[in-house]
Design an enzyme around this catalytic site. Structure first.
Site, PDB file in Angstrom:
ATOM      1  N   ASP A 289       0.791  -1.204   0.026  1.00 61.43           N
ATOM      2  CA  ASP A 289       0.094   0.010   0.049  1.00 61.43           C
ATOM      3  C   ASP A 289       1.091   1.399  -0.100  1.00 61.43           C
ATOM      4  O   ASP A 289       2.151   1.007   0.213  1.00 61.43           O
ATOM      5  CB  ASP A 289      -0.797   0.026   1.261  1.00 61.43           C
ATOM      6  CG  ASP A 289      -1.936   1.129   1.459  1.00 61.43           C
ATOM      7  OD1 ASP A 289      -2.220   1.771   0.284  1.00 61.43           O
ATOM      8  OD2 ASP A 289      -2.252   1.560   2.633  1.00 61.43           O
TER       9      ASP A 289
ATOM     10  N   GLU B 133      -0.142   5.229   1.022  1.00 66.32           N
ATOM     11  CA  GLU B 133      -0.606   6.115   2.085  1.00 66.32           C
ATOM     12  C   GLU B 133      -0.738   5.329   3.474  1.00 66.32           C
ATOM     13  O   GLU B 133      -1.351   4.431   3.575  1.00 66.32           O
ATOM     14  CB  GLU B 133      -1.961   6.846   1.865  1.00 66.32           C
ATOM     15  CG  GLU B 133      -1.866   7.585   0.776  1.00 66.32           C
ATOM     16  CD  GLU B 133      -3.077   8.227   0.333  1.00 66.32           C
ATOM     17  OE1 GLU B 133      -3.583   9.128   1.295  1.00 66.32           O
ATOM     18  OE2 GLU B 133      -3.845   8.114  -0.563  1.00 66.32           O
TER      19      GLU B 133
END
Length: 213
Positions: free
Chosen positions: A7, A9
């Site tokens: 991922d 953020e």
């Protein structure tokens, strides 16, 4: 061949919407996929709020241009890319990500796209596909790649569980409590240790809390 999907953020960069919330003084925009598992509901709420406040894409981009990767993220990513190939799977948008990708030396990123009107109003968004992170992992596995996945939010759980190995990274307590079968690490050194274990394992099974093999 074994590769890593991360991922963006909360793992490599700060949460963009939280940064914009703080800069704009709109606390409602602090809500992220850590809090709301329904991504479409979350985005419709955000777009409606931007429209009501008269905020444009350039206002968000101005804040993004001031942001930096999380402390230690650049070094972590450099070390990881020396070990294996890395793909960033994110629900962010092309129009948000570009300046931050430059600060991470341009890793491969799969993300989504905003629909922007001529006056700069963000009128809609386009997903690359629904459950795009999970389907990206499935596609990579279909060409006989073995995948380790890590993330911090509700929208990362499907890709982690679809991967051959994986863990949570700095996930909030609510997610940790609901996913006690998944390991949750707090530092980049701990995350690298999980990945090294995966890369060196003789046999790979489903994601099971970081216990690979």
């Amino acid at each position: 061949m074994r590769i890593v999907c991360l991922d963006l953020e909360g793992v490599l960069i700060p949460e963009i919407w939280i940064a914009f919330s703080e800069a704009s003084g709109i606390p409602e925009l602090r809500r992220t996929t850590r809090d709301e598992p329904d991504y479409d509901k979350l985005m419709r709420f955000r777009l409606d709020l931007l429209r009501k406040r008269g905020l444009r894409l350039r206002d968000i981009q101005a804040v993004i241009n001031t942001m930096e990767p999380l402390d230690g993220a650049w070094e972590f990513l450099r070390s990881l890319r020396e070990r294996t190939q890395v793909i960033i799977l994110s629900d962010t948008f092309e129009q948000f990500a570009k300046p931050l990708m430059a600060k991470l030396d341009y890793p491969t990123l799969f993300c989504n796209t905003l629909v922007v009107d001529p006056d700069g109003t963000v009128s809609d968004y386009r997903l690359r596909q629904k459950e795009g992170k999970m389907h990206a992992v499935m596609a990579l596995k279909s060409i006989n790649l073995e995948i380790f996945a890590a993330g911090d939010s509700f929208n990362d759980l499907a890709m982690i569980r679809q991967a051959d190995g994986g863990c949570l990274f700095r996930a909030p307590t609510t997610i940790q409590n609901s996913c006690q079968d998944l390991a949750c690490v707090q530092t980049y050194d701990e995350l690298l240790a999980q990945i090294d274990s995966f890369l060196s394992a003789k046999a790979v099974g489903p994601a099971n809390g970081g216990r690979i093999g």
